[in-house]
Design an enzyme around this catalytic site. Structure first.
Site, PDB file in Angstrom:
ATOM      1  N   LYS A 154     -45.928 -61.044 -42.347  1.00 48.05           N
ATOM      2  CA  LYS A 154     -46.313 -62.455 -42.315  1.00 48.05           C
ATOM      3  C   LYS A 154     -47.613 -62.646 -41.532  1.00 48.05           C
ATOM      4  O   LYS A 154     -47.867 -61.918 -40.573  1.00 48.05           O
ATOM      5  CB  LYS A 154     -45.210 -63.301 -41.653  1.00 48.05           C
ATOM      6  CG  LYS A 154     -43.803 -63.004 -42.172  1.00 48.05           C
ATOM      7  CD  LYS A 154     -42.751 -63.715 -41.356  1.00 48.05           C
ATOM      8  CE  LYS A 154     -41.355 -63.227 -41.695  1.00 48.05           C
ATOM      9  NZ  LYS A 154     -41.063 -61.909 -41.087  1.00 48.05           N
ATOM     10  N   HIS A 162     -46.242 -67.643 -41.878  1.00 50.96           N
ATOM     11  CA  HIS A 162     -45.135 -67.633 -40.923  1.00 50.96           C
ATOM     12  C   HIS A 162     -44.641 -69.036 -40.562  1.00 50.96           C
ATOM     13  O   HIS A 162     -43.430 -69.268 -40.468  1.00 50.96           O
ATOM     14  CB  HIS A 162     -45.537 -66.882 -39.664  1.00 50.96           C
ATOM     15  CG  HIS A 162     -44.387 -66.232 -38.967  1.00 50.96           C
ATOM     16  ND1 HIS A 162     -44.488 -65.020 -38.328  1.00 50.96           N
ATOM     17  CD2 HIS A 162     -43.100 -66.626 -38.809  1.00 50.96           C
ATOM     18  CE1 HIS A 162     -43.314 -64.697 -37.814  1.00 50.96           C
ATOM     19  NE2 HIS A 162     -42.458 -65.659 -38.086  1.00 50.96           N
TER      20      HIS A 162
END
Length: 303
Positions: A105, A138
């Site tokens: 991420k 994220h």
């Protein structure tokens, strides 16, 4: 009623049952079982998360133990600061890279178009991989996640990632993102457990063919003493953790529990030899409190 009409009614019933409550009735045979993302990529239903697992020997041992136990999916992130260890474990394992599904991420500080492209290259270098299977935003950083998504679309079009998605996005974040996106996210990874069953988000993601994925499926252990879950666990001869993880999968939600202990990693995955009844699924659904152990994405400090 003739046979043709009876068959039509039965087909309608099955279709309703399969879609009711967001349950896709996944085929759950073993750790190799996969769901097909909307771009055709197959993603394992079950994997290992490595949040807060220290880089170096701890994460190397955890990932290798998971792979030896049959896991195919490993989930990391730039902010976990253990991508190098994950990459080393992959190289030291005896399994073919093609058999693994690796997720990482982009962190908040790196969001934006050019900075995301740079962050991706750094993650790819640390992991030692030519192609990342799934790359996620994220958190929905205000004013940045749309430019970040454009970067993910570029990476996807360039063949550097097999699938792209988001993490911690509410419905309104997804709606806003999709107003300008060329590609609908394939995955949304969010906090998900019996105390936070995310029904509206599940329904939205199902409608738009976005696969929901659970982080913190055990609510950091806070659910393991729940009386109802213990009663259901006793009924099936399983642990409370196994009941929760099985509920995730039967609800159509990918799950990635974290552990650094080899025996626990194996135990978490021992959930493919039983099936929760519709009544028990409904009972677990009823535990929802909309209660988070993590931060609400709307109030997450993105500065």
């Amino acid at each position: 009623m003739n046979v043709a009409n009876l068959i039509e009614v039965e087909v309608r019933f099955v279709n309703v049952y399969l879609s009711e409550g967001g349950r896709n009735m996944p085929v759950l045979e073993n750790l190799k079982s996969t769901t097909t993302l909307h771009n055709g990529v197959e993603m394992p239903w079950f994997g290992l998360g490595v949040f807060k697992v220290e880089d170096g020997q701890e994460v190397i041992s955890s990932v290798k133990a998971a792979i030896e136990a049959g896991y195919k999916s490993i989930d990391t992130a730039a902010i976990y600061r253990n991508e190098e260890g994950v990459g080393q474990a992959i190289r030291e394992s005896e399994i073919s890279r093609d058999e693994l599904f690796i997720t990482t991420k982009v962190w908040n500080d790196d969001q934006g178009y050019e900075s995301t492209l740079q962050a991706f290259e750094e993650s790819r270098k640390k992991l030692g991989l030519d192609v990342i299977d799934l790359y996620l935003i994220h958190w929905p950083v205000r004013g940045k996640y749309k430019d970040t998504w454009r970067a993910l679309e570029t990476l996807y079009k360039d063949g550097k990632v097999r699938a792209i998605g988001v993490s911690n996005f509410h419905v309104h974040h997804l709606e806003d993102l999709m107003e300008d996106a060329e590609i609908v996210p394939m995955v949304n990874q969010v906090e998900f457990h019996p105390h936070l069953s995310q029904r509206p988000l599940r329904d939205f993601c199902q409608t738009h063919h976005i696969q929901l994925e659970a982080w913190s499926p055990l609510k950091q252990g806070n659910l393991l003493q729940d009386p109802l879950l213990q009663k259901i666990a006793d009924k099936y001869g399983k642990s409370v953790a196994q009941i929760i993880l099985r509920w995730d999968l039967q609800t159509g939600v990918i799950t990635i529990p974290k552990s650094v202990k080899a025996h626990r990693i194996s135990e978490n995955a021992d959930i493919f030899d039983f099936e929760l009844s519709p009544e028990d699924l409904a009972a677990i659904d009823g535990l929802n409190k909309n209660d988070r152990v993590g931060t609400n994405p709307d109030t997450f400090d993105t500065k």
